[in-house]
Every structure is written in C-alpha cells, then in structure tokens.
Motif scaffolding. Sequence first.
Motif, mmCIF file in Angstrom:
data_model
loop_
_atom_site.group_PDB
_atom_site.id
_atom_site.type_symbol
_atom_site.label_atom_id
_atom_site.label_comp_id
_atom_site.label_asym_id
_atom_site.label_seq_id
_atom_site.Cartn_x
_atom_site.Cartn_y
_atom_site.Cartn_z
ATOM 1 N N ASN A 1 -2.513 -6.765 0.608
ATOM 2 C CA ASN A 1 -3.238 -6.188 -0.515
ATOM 3 C C ASN A 1 -2.848 -6.930 -1.777
ATOM 4 O O ASN A 1 -1.772 -7.530 -1.846
ATOM 5 N N ASN B 1 -7.853 -5.355 -3.825
ATOM 6 C CA ASN B 1 -8.354 -5.566 -2.466
ATOM 7 C C ASN B 1 -7.251 -5.233 -1.469
ATOM 8 O O ASN B 1 -6.065 -5.492 -1.723
ATOM 9 N N TRP C 1 -11.675 -1.911 5.099
ATOM 10 C CA TRP C 1 -11.560 -3.306 4.699
ATOM 11 C C TRP C 1 -12.189 -3.435 3.307
ATOM 12 O O TRP C 1 -13.371 -3.712 3.171
ATOM 13 N N LEU D 1 -12.658 -5.540 0.500
ATOM 14 C CA LEU D 1 -12.467 -6.974 0.306
ATOM 15 C C LEU D 1 -13.568 -7.612 -0.547
ATOM 16 O O LEU D 1 -14.055 -8.696 -0.237
ATOM 17 N N ARG E 1 -16.385 -14.184 -3.981
ATOM 18 C CA ARG E 1 -15.356 -13.979 -2.961
ATOM 19 C C ARG E 1 -14.576 -15.267 -2.696
ATOM 20 O O ARG E 1 -13.354 -15.239 -2.503
ATOM 21 N N LEU F 1 -3.704 -12.343 1.923
ATOM 22 C CA LEU F 1 -4.977 -11.624 1.843
ATOM 23 C C LEU F 1 -6.173 -12.571 1.724
ATOM 24 O O LEU F 1 -7.293 -12.207 2.088
ATOM 25 N N TRP G 1 -8.894 -13.006 4.372
ATOM 26 C CA TRP G 1 -9.653 -11.779 4.628
ATOM 27 C C TRP G 1 -10.807 -11.627 3.631
ATOM 28 O O TRP G 1 -11.845 -11.053 3.959
ATOM 29 N N VAL G 2 -10.613 -12.117 2.413
ATOM 30 C CA VAL G 2 -11.578 -11.889 1.338
ATOM 31 C C VAL G 2 -12.723 -12.884 1.367
ATOM 32 O O VAL G 2 -13.870 -12.546 1.076
#
Length: 218
Positions: free
Chosen positions: A83, A105, A174, A176, A185, A203, A206-207
């Motif tokens: 996070n 996030n 999620w 994100l 993003r 992270l 994931w984003v």
Amino acid sequence: MYIRDLFAQHDRDTLRGFIRSWPLATLVCAQGSQPDVHLFPLHLVPGAQGEPDRLRGHCPLGHPFLDSARQAPEVLALFQGPNAYISPRWYVNGQRSRSVAPGWNYVAAQARGPIAVIHDVSFLRGHLEALVLQQESGRAQPWSLEDAAPDFLDAALQRLVGFEIEVRSLQGHWFLSQQRTAADRTSVATHLLLENNGVARELAPWVVAPALEDAVDG
C-alpha cells in the motif's frame, strides 16, 4: 470492508495466491460490543472441488485469543498487501484543472467463517510444517522443522495450540486507481518505483495498466 464493484477482486485463485504471499492476518472476533483483535500468520489450505478453503494458525496455550475464538460464532481475517500514498502530482490528467486530490492505493482481502480450536499435536505439527515450507521454499538453504532439535520441537509443540477457520466468504479489495486513465496509472507506477519506501515500490506493478505490466516488472 466496503468494496465497490470497480475495485472488487473475485477470482479465487488470485485471492489464494495473495493470502499465501501476505499471510499475516488481523483476526477479529466479536466479544459483546468490544472487538477482540490479534495478529497471526495463517496458512491457506484449498478446499477440494465444492469444499470450502480453510485457514490454519497457531498460538500459545493461554493466549486470550482462544477464549474469544471459542465464543465467537465466526471470525474475520483481514490480509493487507502493499500500500502507498498517492500524490496528486503523479496524475497526468487533471493537472490543468487542478481537479485532483491525494489518495491511497492498497491491496487487501478478507475471509469470514467459523473457527475451531484444535488440541492435536499431529495437526499442529502438520500445520507448522506447511507454514514453514511456504515461507522457506524459495530460499537457497530452506529451513525445516527437521533442523530443530527434537527435544526443543517437542517442548514447543506442547506449548502451542492450533486453530482452523472454515472460509465461507472470501473477498478482495484491489484499490489501484482503476478509475484513472492508463496514462495516470502508468505515471503513478513510475513514481512509486522512485519512492524510498520498499512497500510502495512493491505496489507499482499492481497499479500499472495491464498492457504495461511487463515493462514495469522489468
């Protein structure tokens, strides 16, 4: 957790993999009007076809969690992954209008179900072997219970008790920046990789927009 559809993760195998990677759970039991909260690493045991998954854990005999677990009709296990704070300056779009705000996030999952306290040395040893194997298997020189002195291990097993949660509900959140454009993003992921915080850097993949995940991972 309140989970909006845009941020919901429903894929069971994805959720299982997440729990294996981030096994430290916040366990919450209802004790009248006061929640009882504890932290334990849990090992997920997938259910056979049509059967529920199970989360197995352990704690010392006499731990206050055990009283709560015996009285609670169900427990909630919350798993939190990487996070990070998201700065408005990282968004490509919206800079001119200044219609942006700070955000956060994160990736999280929650499981609910009834819990059983299990006083059985063979169950406990099997659980500990599985939990250790999960954490040690990728190491150059993995440690196992067989590396512990037998007398030490036997004494430790006598001081611990196992428990098992039948997973009747499993949800993922999620959060994100899915509401943002692919450009936003990608920019967020790029800036996360520059952060001093290692969890923030973790992270980033994931984003990032799915089409660009490989570029960020590389």
